[in-house]
Design a protein around this motif. Structure first.
Motif, PDB file in Angstrom:
ATOM      1  N   THR A  76       0.833  -1.207   0.000  1.00 27.64           N
ATOM      2  CA  THR A  76       0.000   0.000   0.000  1.00 27.64           C
ATOM      3  C   THR A  76       0.868   1.259   0.000  1.00 27.64           C
ATOM      4  O   THR A  76       2.096   1.180   0.056  1.00 27.64           O
ATOM      5  CB  THR A  76      -0.949  -0.019   1.211  1.00 27.64           C
ATOM      6  OG1 THR A  76      -0.294  -0.643   2.317  1.00 27.64           O
ATOM      7  CG2 THR A  76      -2.195  -0.820   0.878  1.00 27.64           C
ATOM      8  N   ALA A  77       0.208   2.398  -0.075  1.00 25.76           N
ATOM      9  CA  ALA A  77       0.918   3.677  -0.216  1.00 25.76           C
ATOM     10  C   ALA A  77       1.937   3.914   0.897  1.00 25.76           C
ATOM     11  O   ALA A  77       2.951   4.586   0.692  1.00 25.76           O
ATOM     12  CB  ALA A  77      -0.097   4.818  -0.265  1.00 25.76           C
ATOM     13  N   ASP A  78       1.691   3.346   2.074  1.00 19.58           N
ATOM     14  CA  ASP A  78       2.626   3.523   3.187  1.00 19.58           C
ATOM     15  C   ASP A  78       3.837   2.609   3.090  1.00 19.58           C
ATOM     16  O   ASP A  78       4.657   2.558   3.999  1.00 19.58           O
ATOM     17  CB  ASP A  78       1.890   3.301   4.519  1.00 19.58           C
ATOM     18  CG  ASP A  78       1.224   1.919   4.566  1.00 19.58           C
ATOM     19  OD1 ASP A  78       1.470   1.105   3.651  1.00 19.58           O
ATOM     20  OD2 ASP A  78       0.459   1.663   5.502  1.00 19.58           O
ATOM     21  N   GLY A  79       3.928   1.847   2.009  1.00 20.96           N
ATOM     22  CA  GLY A  79       5.082   0.979   1.811  1.00 20.96           C
ATOM     23  C   GLY A  79       5.003  -0.370   2.490  1.00 20.96           C
ATOM     24  O   GLY A  79       5.932  -1.173   2.412  1.00 20.96           O
ATOM     25  N   LYS A  80       3.881  -0.652   3.148  1.00 24.62           N
ATOM     26  CA  LYS A  80       3.779  -1.901   3.886  1.00 24.62           C
ATOM     27  C   LYS A  80       3.118  -2.996   3.047  1.00 24.62           C
ATOM     28  O   LYS A  80       2.171  -2.739   2.295  1.00 24.62           O
ATOM     29  CB  LYS A  80       2.964  -1.691   5.165  1.00 24.62           C
ATOM     30  CG  LYS A  80       3.719  -0.864   6.200  1.00 24.62           C
ATOM     31  CD  LYS A  80       2.913  -0.713   7.478  1.00 24.62           C
ATOM     32  CE  LYS A  80       3.656   0.173   8.471  1.00 24.62           C
ATOM     33  NZ  LYS A  80       2.776   0.718   9.501  1.00 24.62           N
ATOM     34  N   ALA A  81       3.606  -4.204   3.224  1.00 22.26           N
ATOM     35  CA  ALA A  81       3.032  -5.351   2.512  1.00 22.26           C
ATOM     36  C   ALA A  81       1.916  -5.986   3.344  1.00 22.26           C
ATOM     37  O   ALA A  81       1.952  -5.945   4.574  1.00 22.26           O
ATOM     38  CB  ALA A  81       4.116  -6.389   2.228  1.00 22.26           C
ATOM     39  N   SER A  82       0.962  -6.548   2.661  1.00 31.21           N
ATOM     40  CA  SER A  82      -0.151  -7.235   3.334  1.00 31.21           C
ATOM     41  C   SER A  82      -0.264  -8.659   2.843  1.00 31.21           C
ATOM     42  O   SER A  82       0.068  -8.966   1.696  1.00 31.21           O
ATOM     43  CB  SER A  82      -1.477  -6.522   3.023  1.00 31.21           C
ATOM     44  OG  SER A  82      -1.601  -5.304   3.707  1.00 31.21           O
ATOM     45  N   LYS A  83      -0.788  -9.503   3.704  1.00 31.33           N
ATOM     46  CA  LYS A  83      -1.211 -10.833   3.267  1.00 31.33           C
ATOM     47  C   LYS A  83      -2.450 -10.679   2.397  1.00 31.33           C
ATOM     48  O   LYS A  83      -3.298  -9.812   2.647  1.00 31.33           O
ATOM     49  CB  LYS A  83      -1.563 -11.704   4.477  1.00 31.33           C
ATOM     50  CG  LYS A  83      -0.376 -12.154   5.287  1.00 31.33           C
ATOM     51  CD  LYS A  83      -0.740 -13.265   6.269  1.00 31.33           C
ATOM     52  CE  LYS A  83      -1.430 -12.730   7.506  1.00 31.33           C
ATOM     53  NZ  LYS A  83      -0.518 -11.954   8.382  1.00 31.33           N
ATOM     54  N   VAL A  84      -2.542 -11.522   1.360  1.00 31.55           N
ATOM     55  CA  VAL A  84      -3.709 -11.469   0.485  1.00 31.55           C
ATOM     56  C   VAL A  84      -4.636 -12.649   0.801  1.00 31.55           C
ATOM     57  O   VAL A  84      -4.185 -13.787   0.901  1.00 31.55           O
ATOM     58  CB  VAL A  84      -3.296 -11.498  -0.994  1.00 31.55           C
ATOM     59  CG1 VAL A  84      -4.526 -11.616  -1.895  1.00 31.55           C
ATOM     60  CG2 VAL A  84      -2.513 -10.243  -1.340  1.00 31.55           C
ATOM     61  N   SER A  91      -8.606  -9.421  -1.029  1.00 31.29           N
ATOM     62  CA  SER A  91      -8.541  -8.539   0.136  1.00 31.29           C
ATOM     63  C   SER A  91      -7.136  -8.528   0.722  1.00 31.29           C
ATOM     64  O   SER A  91      -6.438  -9.547   0.702  1.00 31.29           O
ATOM     65  CB  SER A  91      -9.528  -9.015   1.206  1.00 31.29           C
ATOM     66  OG  SER A  91     -10.849  -8.969   0.714  1.00 31.29           O
ATOM     67  N   LEU A  92      -6.749  -7.375   1.261  1.00 26.65           N
ATOM     68  CA  LEU A  92      -5.452  -7.211   1.907  1.00 26.65           C
ATOM     69  C   LEU A  92      -5.679  -7.150   3.419  1.00 26.65           C
ATOM     70  O   LEU A  92      -6.302  -6.206   3.925  1.00 26.65           O
ATOM     71  CB  LEU A  92      -4.758  -5.927   1.426  1.00 26.65           C
ATOM     72  CG  LEU A  92      -4.026  -5.997   0.073  1.00 26.65           C
ATOM     73  CD1 LEU A  92      -4.986  -6.278  -1.071  1.00 26.65           C
ATOM     74  CD2 LEU A  92      -3.251  -4.707  -0.171  1.00 26.65           C
ATOM     75  N   PHE A  93      -5.172  -8.151   4.123  1.00 26.59           N
ATOM     76  CA  PHE A  93      -5.468  -8.290   5.548  1.00 26.59           C
ATOM     77  C   PHE A  93      -4.977  -7.077   6.361  1.00 26.59           C
ATOM     78  O   PHE A  93      -5.772  -6.379   6.982  1.00 26.59           O
ATOM     79  CB  PHE A  93      -4.835  -9.586   6.080  1.00 26.59           C
ATOM     80  CG  PHE A  93      -5.114  -9.837   7.534  1.00 26.59           C
ATOM     81  CD1 PHE A  93      -6.329 -10.367   7.938  1.00 26.59           C
ATOM     82  CD2 PHE A  93      -4.171  -9.543   8.515  1.00 26.59           C
ATOM     83  CE1 PHE A  93      -6.598 -10.611   9.286  1.00 26.59           C
ATOM     84  CE2 PHE A  93      -4.423  -9.778   9.863  1.00 26.59           C
ATOM     85  CZ  PHE A  93      -5.639 -10.308  10.236  1.00 26.59           C
ATOM     86  N   GLU A  94      -3.682  -6.814   6.335  1.00 27.15           N
ATOM     87  CA  GLU A  94      -3.138  -5.741   7.181  1.00 27.15           C
ATOM     88  C   GLU A  94      -3.627  -4.370   6.725  1.00 27.15           C
ATOM     89  O   GLU A  94      -3.930  -3.499   7.546  1.00 27.15           O
ATOM     90  CB  GLU A  94      -1.599  -5.763   7.183  1.00 27.15           C
ATOM     91  CG  GLU A  94      -0.999  -6.912   7.984  1.00 27.15           C
ATOM     92  CD  GLU A  94      -0.948  -8.220   7.207  1.00 27.15           C
ATOM     93  OE1 GLU A  94      -1.417  -8.259   6.051  1.00 27.15           O
ATOM     94  OE2 GLU A  94      -0.463  -9.213   7.772  1.00 27.15           O
ATOM     95  N   ALA A  95      -3.705  -4.152   5.418  1.00 23.92           N
ATOM     96  CA  ALA A  95      -4.076  -2.830   4.905  1.00 23.92           C
ATOM     97  C   ALA A  95      -5.580  -2.575   5.011  1.00 23.92           C
ATOM     98  O   ALA A  95      -6.016  -1.426   4.939  1.00 23.92           O
ATOM     99  CB  ALA A  95      -3.643  -2.699   3.444  1.00 23.92           C
ATOM    100  N   GLY A  96      -6.346  -3.637   5.157  1.00 24.30           N
ATOM    101  CA  GLY A  96      -7.792  -3.454   5.253  1.00 24.30           C
ATOM    102  C   GLY A  96      -8.410  -2.942   3.964  1.00 24.30           C
ATOM    103  O   GLY A  96      -9.322  -2.127   3.965  1.00 24.30           O
ATOM    104  N   GLU A  97      -7.917  -3.451   2.831  1.00 20.52           N
ATOM    105  CA  GLU A  97      -8.422  -2.995   1.542  1.00 20.52           C
ATOM    106  C   GLU A  97      -8.939  -4.163   0.701  1.00 20.52           C
ATOM    107  O   GLU A  97      -8.527  -5.309   0.890  1.00 20.52           O
ATOM    108  CB  GLU A  97      -7.316  -2.259   0.767  1.00 20.52           C
ATOM    109  CG  GLU A  97      -6.884  -0.967   1.453  1.00 20.52           C
ATOM    110  CD  GLU A  97      -5.923  -0.123   0.614  1.00 20.52           C
ATOM    111  OE1 GLU A  97      -5.547  -0.556  -0.497  1.00 20.52           O
ATOM    112  OE2 GLU A  97      -5.549   0.954   1.092  1.00 20.52           O
TER     113      GLU A  97
END
Lengths: 392, 392
Positions: free
Chosen positions: A146-154, A168-174
């Motif tokens: 995401t824009a903050d540079g952090k990776a998420s589990k899909v 869906s992106l778990f950590e990013a909530g998107e």
């Protein structure tokens, strides 16, 4: 068993066909299925017409929480292993066509509407990868950063009409919608979904994508016909009055139990199933159950919903009549009932009973046992008819 | 062409496979289809993945208004000829497995939920006959003779959940439900439907059977979940005020265009399609069309409805967007557009253009032409995915 964990390159493995020891025979593929044998890292090929086992394909690695999809011709399966492996299997020849290590930790995948692309959803290193269904060559990489540079589990990756994948992106909530018309450069649309989406489903016609939220109450609903209106957060009125009411902590959303105007959803942590009107998201009924529901799966004719349970009630099944919303039958297939799969027209259901090493076949009308098939710690059951359904 | 009209006994005919001249190859069957070539009495076998023709099976007799169903393994087709012949075809070997003359004049058939029984609906001598799907041996005969001793033509035969067949008696004005749990002695339930039911459909989940009435206004609706409540006669309020409003003279009901809460129905004799709310049967909208609609067929993702037309507008197609209920596209495939069949996930549609001797394949999103396949006066197009759907 062949372990493939360290394999870095794409390989073409040809195991001996095990179809009774003779060469593969000419046959239709519409009545085939695969049973995942998680501990052994194998899948068993079954024939639903004769309720028999046709063979086994081994060497699939870590199959805990494994899932798979089928090619449109119903000859090939694509198995998504927890260890990040993607394996293409030929059901007619009972062999691995190709196997690649595409990630380190994966939780499923999908096949595109046109059958040409396979997408995988990854925990580690995250992201979605897209491969040719024909060759398993990689065609696209969609990092879940995401824009903050952090990776998420899909999680919650499904195919959708219009050559799209939704996930869906778990950590990013998107929630992201990827348009694969040009598979080499997917076009992305991104939506704020809520805290920690952990699983999702798509309605049978492919219009509604619904993600369960782990970090807060409610579910995130995206209408793919009206992307401009964005995510709608849905919370039944009941839950508003009871902050501890764990309405939407659904362990698995794959059942797609949308029948007429009603969603049939398991209430996690409670011994209840919720019946919710899709038009206003009000709770129509809470149906008491004998355990904590896990899968809630409608019979194809929509007259019944079958439910299995978490420990310590995972030896049971309950069947709900969707007309009067009551429990009409209880079954005890055995120890650790993990999954159910209906024949396409719903006359039979196949049930995996892990700790008793068998698959049970039931007549869904009389509830009579029709067959038992030996299987090595069976988990998921997948019939080829899924090839013809959106989102499966 | 082999003519079979006089053939009284069951025959096993083995025509040479025409799959490019070589022996049948190992392949999946989920992406196959048949195109009826009515004048030639043949069917063409098509591959929807590669949009190609694989071969042709000849010697099928009179195929006007022919229809067919598939075995659950998607290897075999059962073709119902207008001349009363029932032919079992092997798609993999492109040959006739068996062919019988089961009546003198027939209009279709169905396959039972479990795939074991084939039923035919007959004009002459009337009645429904039931055959083993395996051998085509006759197992039951259901004469369509009512209490007054008169025989009726049988129309609108479909399979339904619970091992049932449902059909209508034209002259008697009745709908019969036949329970085939014991196929040798079907159990019948009979309902007064209205004057001259001439065609019928069953909703996708198999709950509602709807028969169009030729002799009077309205349709007859039977809820198979509530047989005790009998037939409900349905007539939109609009028609009550306008006795000439030919709402329900539907030429063909096969489209099963029930999308969400709306039925999409052609208004015969008018240049209109009706959108009717299934909950109260009120007309939501009348959509003006460029001709008299014949087939109204939903794309599998339910976002579009495709419509073809009677003479003199049978060179056209119109496409309705089901979200805003407006015409979004007009196409001119050619002379005598007779039928449409969608790929299972709806990304393509195949259209038969009889007088131009071709099948056209369109991308349903861009409306681009993807392929043309030569065919000899093509009419019905049937893909094997129908094997997995109730009522098809």
């Amino acid at each position: 068993m062949i372990r493939m964990k360290k394999l870095a390159l794409a390989l073409t493995l040809t195991l001996l066909p095990v179809l009774g020891g003779h060469a593969a025979e000419l046959r239709g593929t519409g009545d085939l299925g695969l049973v995942v044998e998680r501990a052994a890292g194998s899948v068993q090929i079954v024939d639903t017409t004769h309720r028999t086992s046709l063979g086994r394909v081994q060497g699939l690695g870590d199959l805990s929480h494994a899932s798979l999809v089928y090619s449109p011709d119903e000859r090939y399966a694509y198995v998504f292993g927890r260890d990040g492996a993607l394996t293409k299997i030929d059901l007619l020849e009972a062999r691995i066509v190709k196997r690649i290590e595409q990630a380190h930790n994966s939780v499923g995948g999908a096949i595109s509407q046109d059958g040409r692309w396979i997408a995988t959803s990854n925990y580690e290193p995250g992201g979605v990868r897209v491969f040719s269904a024909d060759t398993l060559d990689k065609v696209a990489d969609i990092p879940s950063v995401t824009a903050d540079g952090k990776a998420s589990k899909v999680v919650g990756l499904v195919d959708a009409p219009g050559q799209r994948f939704v996930f869906s992106l778990f950590e990013a909530g998107e929630i992201w919608v990827a348009d694969l018309h040009d598979p080499k450069s997917p076009k992305l649309q991104k939506f704020k979904a809520g805290k920690e989406p952990y699983d999702a489903l798509i309605s049978p016609e492919g219009r509604y994508y619904i993600a369960g939220l782990f970090g807060e109450e409610g579910v995130a609903l995206l209408d793919l016909w009206n992307l401009d209106s964005g995510i709608k957060r849905v919370l039944p009125e009941h839950a508003k009055d009871d902050p501890k009411f764990p309405v939407f902590k659904m362990p698995h959303l794959e059942g797609r139990a949308l029948i007429g105007d009603y969603w049939f959803l398991p209430a996690v942590g409670r011994h209840e199933m919720l019946v919710i009107d899709r038009r206003d998201w009000k709770v129509v009924k809470k149906i008491p159950l004998d355990g904590q529901p896990v899968f809630v799966i409608p019979r194809p004719d929509e007259r019944q919903v079958w439910i299995n349970f978490a420990l310590p009630d995972n030896n049971k099944l309950e069947i709900i009549d969707t007309r009067d919303l009551s429990v009409v039958k209880r079954l005890n297939p055995g120890q650790a009932v993990l999954h159910m799969e209906f024949t396409p027209k719903g006359d039979e259901v196949w049930v995996s009973v892990r700790d008793d090493d068998r698959v049970m076949v039931y007549d869904t009308e009389t509830f009579a046992e029709l067959a038992r098939i030996k299987a090595d710690k069976p988990s998921g059951i997948f019939f080829t008819a899924r090839a013809h359904r959106l989102g499966l």
